[in-house]
Design an enzyme around this catalytic site. Structure first.
Site: not given
Ligand code: FDA
Length: 534
Positions: A108, A110-112, A182, A188, A474-475
């Site tokens: 994890r 950002g957890g999004h 992301h 994007y 990513n969605y």
């Molecule tokens: P999170 O931690 O939940 O990880 C997402 C996935 O990646 C999981 O499978 C995780 O295990 C894996 N992962 C995380 N970190 C890793 C690492 N270091 N190494 C390997 N794997 C890893 N997208 C976009 O393109 N443009 C946008 O403007 C937005 N806006 C947006 C707004 C909101 C409110 C949300 C909820 C989501 C978006 N998104 C987005 C989508 C976003 O890009 C997508 O949900 C990403 O995967 C979020 O990354 P996190 O690290 O936050 O998520």
């Protein structure tokens, strides 16, 4: 035990008791914790790195990065432990111990994740949370930066803006999104037409593979480096940090919003937008956000279509450009504001623009309950089709629904489909995404909201890409297909969702996975599977 510090013993005692009480934790869980604590071998470190279920901070650490609270209910499966490494060796130990004791690892940042895959699993699992890996180092002289995966987009943008107003990075608009997920899925934002995706600007990375080896671009090789730039997280390894190329922007950019609703000829204007937005100069990005709002007639609802734009230049240049290319919008100077690029991110993220410090606030975007889906559109949707989906926003399940239309063209038209795993490039007019939310009190009726978005998605089928019906990784949307929760997933089964996200790039992703993680240690419901059963 001689090598252990005396102060570790009380912790180990807890681990042993827990491992013996089968009712609380299965044996392998206790073994995992014992393994990890032996590796960390320092009591002060252990208390900062391992959060077991009986730790008073367990829930707050777990919930701190849950963006979609659909996956934060008492019924949501919880991890055996949350590991928050302070250094690389802690990550290597976590990989070693979870592999040895058969626990699934969820990474994890950002957890999004839309489907909560970074912190939920149906099989016994631990979370590796990179919340302590959030350094951002910006080098304006060479126009590059190193950013760790646990940082947020806001922290990256803040780091850039603290040094310069004339460099930027083409990633998402929500400041709380984590870098790790992301970048792994493409990423994007409002600079997409000018510069493409975040992944297009990654020039090096630091990754830990399933064997605990620390690799960079050179040592991982070009195939794996290709795969991690868009092929999805939790598949090839744990990316600790990314080296990115920054892009030039003017010190002053202009934004505007023009709202039109059903009573203002919106169908025709939206129809026109489809012919115009992807052909505008690359410096101009005009997206569309659709929501239900109160009408000027008391007690009535209408559908609002917001045209929101970023122009890489001043207002005096923008107004004549829009008046010439998109006169139907009726843009006036009072709709526009000049600001820096970093402020424009806040404008698009609907975050208050009092100070750039907001970029550092992990709670600036409210956490909500939602389900979302995505599409790519290659032919303009006829007016009758637009009328049909706009009318669905008037249904009662759509009180917290939205649709976003992101114009392509520009740089996206120039990058070949197989340059990176993200394949949705030339020939797309726009990306469409749909989201529906509901209140916590309505959780028992969540089915009706999920049915609404599935109906909406079915309605759109006529107008969007086909064979495959493409989707943005990513969605994340588990409706489009999923791996087996436990056991082997065949290439054929994974192809169902894999070709939608990656088109033909899916084949190369499977080859890379088969080479770098043949035992499928890094896996989830939509991770790339290796070609044969481990
Ligand atoms: P999170 O931690 O939940 O990880 C997402 C996935 O990646 C999981 O499978 C995780 O295990 C894996 N992962 C995380 N970190 C890793 C690492 N270091 N190494 C390997 N794997 C890893 N997208 C976009 O393109 N443009 C946008 O403007 C937005 N806006 C947006 C707004 C909101 C409110 C949300 C909820 C989501 C978006 N998104 C987005 C989508 C976003 O890009 C997508 O949900 C990403 O995967 C979020 O990354 P996190 O690290 O936050 O998520």
């Amino acid at each position: 035990m001689k090598f252990l510090q005396y102060s570790v013993l009380p912790f180990l005692l807890v681990v042993v008791i827990l491992s013996l009480s089968g009712a609380t934790l299965a044996h392998s869980h206790g073994d995992f914790l014992l393994c990890l604590s032996l590796h960390l071998a320092n009591s002060s470190t252990i208390s900062k790195v391992i959060y077991m279920r009986n730790n008073p901070s367990y829930s707050s650490v777990l919930n701190a990065s849950i963006q979609n609270t659909r996956f934060s209910t008492p019924a949501t499966p919880k991890p055996l432990a949350i590991i928050t490494p302070l250094k690389t060796s802690h990550i290597q130990s976590t990989i070693y111990c979870s592999k040895k004791h058969g626990l699934q690892l969820r990474i994890r940042s950002g957890g999004h994740d839309f489907e909560g895959l970074s912190y939920v699993s149906e099989v016994p699992f631990v979370i590796l949370d990179l919340l302590n890996f959030r350094a951002v180092k910006v080098d304006t002289k060479n126009k590059v930066a190193w950013v760790q995966s646990g940082a947020t987009l806001g922290e990256l943008y803040y780091g850039i803006a603290a040094k310069t107003k004339t460099l930027a990075f083409p990633a998402g608009i929500c400041p709380t999104v984590g870098i790790g997920g992301h970048f792994s899925g493409g990423g994007y934002g409002i600079l997409i037409r000018k510069y493409g995706l975040a992944a297009d600007h990654i020039i090096d990375a630091q990754l830990i593979d399933a064997n605990g080896r620390i690799l960079n671009r050179k040592s991982m090789g070009e195939d794996l480096f290709w795969a991690i730039r868009g092929g999805g997280g939790n598949t090839f390894g744990i990316v600790l940090a990314w080296k990115i190329k920054l892009v030039p922007v003017p010190a002053v950019v202009t934004v505007f919003t023009v709202n039109k609703n059903l009573e203002q000829n919106v169908t025709k204007i939206l129809h026109r937008w489809q012919y115009i937005a992807h052909k505008l100069p690359d410096d101009l990005y005009v997206d569309v956000g659709i929501t239900k709002v109160s009408s000027s007639q008391a007690g009535k609802k209408t559908v609002q279509v917001a045209f929101i734009a970023l122009f890489l230049g001043g207002v005096d240049e923008l107004i004549p450009l829009v008046q010439e290319r998109f006169p139907e919008l009726g843009l006036a100077k009072e709709n526009c504001s000049e600001m820096s690029w970093a402020e424009s991110v806040l404008y698009f993220g609907r975050a208050p623009r009092k100070s750039l410090d907001i970029l550092l606030d992990k709670n600036v975007i409210p956490r909500t309950i939602f389900k979302a889906k995505s599409d790519y559109v290659k032919e303009p949707i006829p007016e009758s089709g637009i009328e049909g989906f706009l009318s669905m926003f008037l249904e009662k399940e759509a009180d917290f629904a939205a649709m976003l239309m992101v114009p392509f063209g520009g740089k996206m038209e120039e990058i070949p489909e197989n340059e990176l795993p993200y394949p949705h490039r030339a020939g797309n007019l726009f990306q469409a995404s749909y989201i529906v939310g509901w209140r916590k009190e309505e959780n028992a009726e969540s089915g009706k909201y999920i049915s609404w978005i599935r109906r909406f998605y079915s309605y759109m089928a006529t107008y969007v890409s086909k064979s495959p019906r493409e989707a943005y990784f990513n969605y994340r949307d588990l409706d489009i297909g999923s791996n087996n929760i436990s056991g082997y997933t065949s290439y054929q089964q994974a192809s169902i969702w894999g070709f939608k996200y990656f088109k033909n790039n899916f084949k190369r992703l499977v080859q890379v996975k088969t080479t770098v993680d043949p035992m499928n240690f890094f896996r989830n419901e939509q991770s790339i599977p290796p070609l044969s059963s481990p």
